[in-house]
Enzyme design. Structure first.
Site, mmCIF file in Angstrom:
data_model
loop_
_atom_site.group_PDB
_atom_site.id
_atom_site.type_symbol
_atom_site.label_atom_id
_atom_site.label_comp_id
_atom_site.label_asym_id
_atom_site.label_seq_id
_atom_site.Cartn_x
_atom_site.Cartn_y
_atom_site.Cartn_z
ATOM 1 N N ASP A 24 6.372 2.436 6.048
ATOM 2 C CA ASP A 24 5.115 1.696 6.048
ATOM 3 C C ASP A 24 4.152 2.458 5.155
ATOM 4 O O ASP A 24 3.600 3.483 5.571
ATOM 5 C CB ASP A 24 4.592 1.579 7.480
ATOM 6 C CG ASP A 24 3.178 1.020 7.569
ATOM 7 O OD1 ASP A 24 2.766 0.327 6.630
ATOM 8 O OD2 ASP A 24 2.498 1.287 8.578
ATOM 9 N N GLU B 37 -5.118 1.182 2.830
ATOM 10 C CA GLU B 37 -4.801 0.169 3.846
ATOM 11 C C GLU B 37 -4.808 0.746 5.248
ATOM 12 O O GLU B 37 -5.267 0.084 6.191
ATOM 13 C CB GLU B 37 -3.436 -0.459 3.550
ATOM 14 C CG GLU B 37 -3.134 -1.720 4.362
ATOM 15 C CD GLU B 37 -2.541 -1.439 5.741
ATOM 16 O OE1 GLU B 37 -2.482 -2.383 6.559
ATOM 17 O OE2 GLU B 37 -2.122 -0.289 5.995
ATOM 18 N N HIS C 28 0.819 -1.218 0.000
ATOM 19 C CA HIS C 28 0.000 0.000 0.000
ATOM 20 C C HIS C 28 0.852 1.267 0.000
ATOM 21 O O HIS C 28 1.882 1.352 0.661
ATOM 22 C CB HIS C 28 -0.988 0.011 1.166
ATOM 23 C CG HIS C 28 -0.383 0.153 2.528
ATOM 24 N ND1 HIS C 28 -0.196 1.371 3.142
ATOM 25 C CD2 HIS C 28 0.047 -0.773 3.419
ATOM 26 C CE1 HIS C 28 0.319 1.189 4.348
ATOM 27 N NE2 HIS C 28 0.485 -0.096 4.545
#
Length: 350
Positions: A188, A222, A71
């Protein structure tokens, strides 16, 4: 294979990605960036209605499919209120703690695509004025944005074009060190997006036809729970989410290996597919750590919740200080890229 994976190139891909603001709900610019990368490789892409990007590589077997995702959306915020003193109150996008963004530079993007810079601060920041500066609660009531413009009132801010609902993104402060680390916000999951981009490029350059038709989704929701739970072809049997491995007390994951997740907050991942990934790691001398993430969910688990009949798994590079000032090492990126590559070339787990 390790000679083919170029960690310097992966690092540069990550650097480019994290430098493009993309909080969940406002990802068009970064999706377009990834789309252009794939187009230059001669690959056809398509968008889903949610704004995610799909790439498909046809395989020798077109009856059984694989699906991989990473993502590109990140944590961020949105303007909740314009205060009477010309500062902004925020509402979170994604799950982080306010103390992790205190003191951070940020960017406000208006509905007319104007951009203004600012700093996220406690209202009671100055120790020369506020006795409770160190003890005041870090929450949505005390955290505010100081805009880098001459504004002293709500009306001043509105005249700039800033309004409730405008997106606020955090400065990544990306840096690549001589010791092989990359540190930045939003690893992330932009580190994993870069890994998929690089592996797809390797496959394209080598002219390799995969054993099974494989779909890649660059998902864009996400962080708010539903990025990869749609657009999965009915022929899909295996779903591999590539997302960060969380590091901390009691965790096996580190910054130098690929992390394979056995269980997260959604429950165990598919045992057979997990063992397949573990065996591939052993056979190809890929350094890995098996781990459990107690407060974590992935696009793969979101797909299972949506009712898809799939074998699902989760792997990723080990990321330190997740949802704050994140960091990983080039060796973790290397081992993760190698596992993705060998998985894509392997027989279907049955």
């Amino acid at each position: 294979m390790s000679q083919k994976v170029n960690t310097n190139e992966i690092m540069e891909l990550i650097k480019d990605l994290v430098s493009i603001p993309s909080p969940s709900g406002n990802t068009e610019q970064v999706i377009r960036h990834v789309d252009e990368y794939f187009n230059k490789l001669g690959l056809e892409t398509q968008r889903n209605h949610k704004g995610g990007l799909l790439v498909t590589l046809s395989g020798e077997n077109n009856d059984r499919h694989r699906f991989l995702t990473a993502h590109v959306d990140t944590l961020g915020a949105m303007v909740k209120e314009i205060k009477s003193n010309g500062r902004l109150k925020l509402t979170m996008i994604g799950g982080f703690r306010w103390n992790h963004v205190e003191g951070e530079y940020c960017q406000i993007e208006t509905a007319e695509n104007k951009r203004f810079t600012g700093t996220i601060l406690m209202h009671q920041t100055s120790v020369h004025v506020y006795k409770e500066a160190g003890d005041a609660k870090r929450d949505e009531n005390n955290i505010e944005v100081r805009i880098d413009e001459r504004v002293k009132s709500e009306q001043d801010v509105k005249e700039l074009g800033i309004s409730v609902g405008d997106f606020v993104s955090f400065e990544p402060r990306v840096e690549i060190t001589e010791s092989g680390f990359i540190k930045s916000r939003h690893l992330d999951d932009k580190a994993s997006v870069a890994l998929l981009m690089h592996v797809i490029k390797l496959l394209k350059e080598e002219g390799i036809k995969l054993p099974f038709t494989t779909h890649f989704l660059i998902s864009n929701n996400e962080e708010i729970g539903y990025g990869g739970n749609s657009n999965i072809p009915s022929e899909t049997e295996e779903y591999l989410a590539v997302d960060m491995g969380a590091i901390g007390d009691g965790q096996a994951t580190d910054e130098f290996t690929v992390s394979i997740c056995a269980k997260d907050s959604s429950g165990p991942y598919h045992l057979g597919l997990r063992k397949h990934l573990e065996n591939l790691s052993k056979e190809n001398h890929i350094e890995y750590k098996m781990d459990i993430y107690p407060f974590y969910g992935s696009d793969a688990s979101a797909a299972i919740r949506a009712g898809y009949d799939l074998k699902h798994a989760l792997i990723g590079p080990g990321i330190d200080a997740s949802h704050a000032f994140e960091r990983t090492h080039e060796t973790s990126l290397l081992h993760t890229a190698r596992l993705i590559y060998h998985y894509l070339k392997s027989n279907m787990n049955s």
